[in-house]
Scaffold this motif. Structure first.
Motif, mmCIF file in Angstrom:
data_model
loop_
_atom_site.group_PDB
_atom_site.id
_atom_site.type_symbol
_atom_site.label_atom_id
_atom_site.label_comp_id
_atom_site.label_asym_id
_atom_site.label_seq_id
_atom_site.Cartn_x
_atom_site.Cartn_y
_atom_site.Cartn_z
ATOM 1 N N ALA A 206 33.200 10.310 -1.912
ATOM 2 C CA ALA A 206 33.237 11.464 -1.018
ATOM 3 C C ALA A 206 32.364 11.175 0.193
ATOM 4 N N ILE A 207 32.710 11.774 1.318
ATOM 5 C CA ILE A 207 31.947 11.601 2.554
ATOM 6 C C ILE A 207 31.276 12.919 2.912
ATOM 7 N N LEU A 208 30.007 12.857 3.212
ATOM 8 C CA LEU A 208 29.249 14.019 3.658
ATOM 9 C C LEU A 208 28.974 13.865 5.147
ATOM 10 N N GLY A 209 29.185 14.930 5.913
ATOM 11 C CA GLY A 209 28.939 14.892 7.346
ATOM 12 C C GLY A 209 27.963 15.967 7.785
ATOM 13 N N GLY A 210 27.468 15.831 8.997
ATOM 14 C CA GLY A 210 26.560 16.821 9.561
ATOM 15 C C GLY A 210 25.251 16.940 8.821
ATOM 16 N N LEU A 211 24.725 15.812 8.350
ATOM 17 C CA LEU A 211 23.495 15.857 7.564
ATOM 18 C C LEU A 211 22.284 16.206 8.423
ATOM 19 N N ARG A 212 21.327 16.827 7.777
ATOM 20 C CA ARG A 212 20.079 17.239 8.416
ATOM 21 C C ARG A 212 18.956 17.088 7.396
ATOM 22 N N PRO A 213 17.693 17.202 7.831
ATOM 23 C CA PRO A 213 16.582 17.100 6.875
ATOM 24 C C PRO A 213 16.681 18.156 5.778
ATOM 25 N N TYR A 214 16.256 17.810 4.603
ATOM 26 C CA TYR A 214 16.339 18.671 3.419
ATOM 27 C C TYR A 214 15.471 19.914 3.582
ATOM 28 N N GLU A 215 16.065 21.074 3.337
ATOM 29 C CA GLU A 215 15.343 22.341 3.342
ATOM 30 C C GLU A 215 15.606 23.006 1.997
ATOM 31 N N LYS A 216 14.626 23.017 1.153
ATOM 32 C CA LYS A 216 14.782 23.474 -0.224
ATOM 33 C C LYS A 216 15.366 24.883 -0.320
ATOM 34 N N ALA A 217 14.793 25.820 0.415
ATOM 35 C CA ALA A 217 15.231 27.214 0.313
ATOM 36 C C ALA A 217 16.681 27.367 0.761
ATOM 37 N N ALA A 218 17.050 26.693 1.835
ATOM 38 C CA ALA A 218 18.400 26.849 2.390
ATOM 39 C C ALA A 218 19.464 26.266 1.462
ATOM 40 N N ILE A 219 19.244 25.070 0.967
ATOM 41 C CA ILE A 219 20.270 24.446 0.132
ATOM 42 C C ILE A 219 20.330 25.112 -1.246
ATOM 43 N N GLU A 220 19.191 25.568 -1.743
ATOM 44 C CA GLU A 220 19.208 26.255 -3.035
ATOM 45 C C GLU A 220 19.882 27.620 -2.929
ATOM 46 N N ALA A 221 19.723 28.300 -1.792
ATOM 47 C CA ALA A 221 20.412 29.580 -1.579
ATOM 48 C C ALA A 221 21.920 29.354 -1.542
ATOM 49 N N PHE A 222 22.347 28.275 -0.891
ATOM 50 C CA PHE A 222 23.774 27.948 -0.842
ATOM 51 C C PHE A 222 24.297 27.649 -2.245
ATOM 52 N N ALA A 223 23.535 26.859 -3.004
ATOM 53 C CA ALA A 223 23.949 26.507 -4.365
ATOM 54 C C ALA A 223 24.006 27.745 -5.260
ATOM 55 N N ASP A 224 23.033 28.662 -5.101
ATOM 56 C CA ASP A 224 23.027 29.884 -5.907
ATOM 57 C C ASP A 224 24.266 30.731 -5.603
ATOM 58 N N HIS A 225 24.608 30.845 -4.317
ATOM 59 C CA HIS A 225 25.791 31.628 -3.939
ATOM 60 C C HIS A 225 27.052 30.968 -4.489
ATOM 61 N N TYR A 226 27.094 29.650 -4.449
ATOM 62 C CA TYR A 226 28.225 28.888 -4.987
ATOM 63 C C TYR A 226 28.398 29.181 -6.478
ATOM 64 N N GLU A 227 27.307 29.148 -7.213
ATOM 65 C CA GLU A 227 27.362 29.400 -8.654
ATOM 66 C C GLU A 227 27.727 30.857 -8.957
ATOM 67 N N GLN A 228 27.312 31.772 -8.099
ATOM 68 C CA GLN A 228 27.685 33.177 -8.273
ATOM 69 C C GLN A 228 29.194 33.352 -8.143
ATOM 70 N N ARG A 229 29.786 32.646 -7.177
ATOM 71 C CA ARG A 229 31.242 32.705 -7.007
ATOM 72 C C ARG A 229 31.938 32.128 -8.232
ATOM 73 N N ARG A 230 31.406 31.046 -8.749
ATOM 74 C CA ARG A 230 31.995 30.411 -9.934
ATOM 75 C C ARG A 230 31.900 31.343 -11.144
ATOM 76 N N SER A 231 30.757 31.997 -11.310
ATOM 77 C CA SER A 231 30.569 32.921 -12.433
ATOM 78 C C SER A 231 31.502 34.118 -12.328
ATOM 79 N N ALA A 232 31.688 34.611 -11.091
ATOM 80 C CA ALA A 232 32.577 35.753 -10.875
ATOM 81 C C ALA A 232 34.011 35.388 -11.220
ATOM 82 N N GLN A 233 34.421 34.176 -10.884
ATOM 83 C CA GLN A 233 35.768 33.727 -11.210
ATOM 84 C C GLN A 233 35.963 33.642 -12.716
ATOM 85 N N SER A 234 34.946 33.104 -13.408
ATOM 86 C CA SER A 234 35.037 32.972 -14.863
ATOM 87 C C SER A 234 35.119 34.337 -15.530
ATOM 88 N N ALA A 235 34.384 35.301 -14.976
ATOM 89 C CA ALA A 235 34.386 36.645 -15.546
ATOM 90 C C ALA A 235 35.738 37.327 -15.371
#
Length: 235
Positions: A206-235
């Motif tokens: 896979a190719i990742l584009g538009g990379l920037r320095p790591y920001e823990k809060a920002a990427i973890e918030a994105f991951a949390d929202h992603y997992e919330q969508r996945r959980s909602a679909q499963s429900a």
């Protein structure tokens, strides 16, 4: 075959609607990449659906390589050519290359085997974010733009020792991320197993584009929202 619900045959080619593409991504792969949402501005059909269609139409060969060369959206009319002995190119209605496939070795059209591989590979592929990719981003201290995530399927290849498996599964072997400025190449190495016996291996890029320095809060918030969508679909 179960895959028929995710595309339509039209006189001018095969069409995949945004709803069909999104359903495949979420139902088969548990993939909630926003780019596969029906209302996404940059909507594209998941590569795993194109990969699956190739297996259904052309059979499963012992050695196969897939290289994604273009984006597929709701306007695309896929042209499925007759397969040569070793390769084929799927294009759009204008002749633009979208997917190049090569194959070798024995071939099977066994629907049970093909469906098992599609479902297991789709489930494996869908683990990429956040399970597999997040640790790599942390390790390399980079991240994509949460507002416009760009993680694109580039290629995949595999080799099977046998085309007959009663208890097929896919196991992760290794993950790597090669960062080059604002882009990176991610490789997922995996193995095919039938019960306790390893019967093949493969690699997804896979190719990742538009990379920037790591920001823990920002990427973890994105991951949390992603997992919330996945959980909602499963429900």
């Amino acid at each position: 075959m179960f895959l028929d619900q995710y595309y339509q045959h039209h006189p001018d080619g095969v069409v995949i609607s945004p709803v069909q593409a999104s359903q495949f991504a979420k139902e088969i792969c548990q993939d909630f990449n926003p780019i596969h949402d029906p209302d996404a501005k940059r909507f594209c059909v998941p590569g795993d659906l194109l990969f699956s269609m190739v297996l259904q139409h052309y059979g499963l060969s012992q050695k196969m390589q897939f290289r994604f060369t273009g984006m597929v959206n709701e306007q695309t009319r896929l042209q499925l050519p007759k397969a040569t002995q070793e390769q084929l190119t799927i294009t759009d209605q204008h002749g633009k290359s979208l997917l190049e496939v090569s194959f070798a070795g024995k071939k099977t059209y066994n629907e049970a085997m093909i469906e098992a591989l599609i479902r297991h590979y789709g489930a494996f592929s869908g683990q990429n974010f956040p399970t597999l990719l997040m640790p790599l981003l942390l390790e390399h201290q980079v991240m994509f733009n949460p507002a416009r995530p760009l993680v694109m399927y580039d290629s995949m290849s595999f080799e099977l020792q046998t085309l007959d498996a009663d208890n097929l599964r896919i196991e992760l072997r290794e993950t790597t991320l090669d960062v080059q400025g604002k882009r990176a190449d991610e490789h997922l190495h995996f193995a095919f197993a039938d019960g306790d016996e390893v019967i093949g291996k493969g690699i997804k890029k896979a190719i990742l584009g538009g990379l920037r320095p790591y920001e823990k809060a920002a990427i973890e918030a994105f991951a949390d929202h992603y997992e919330q969508r996945r959980s909602a679909q499963s429900a």
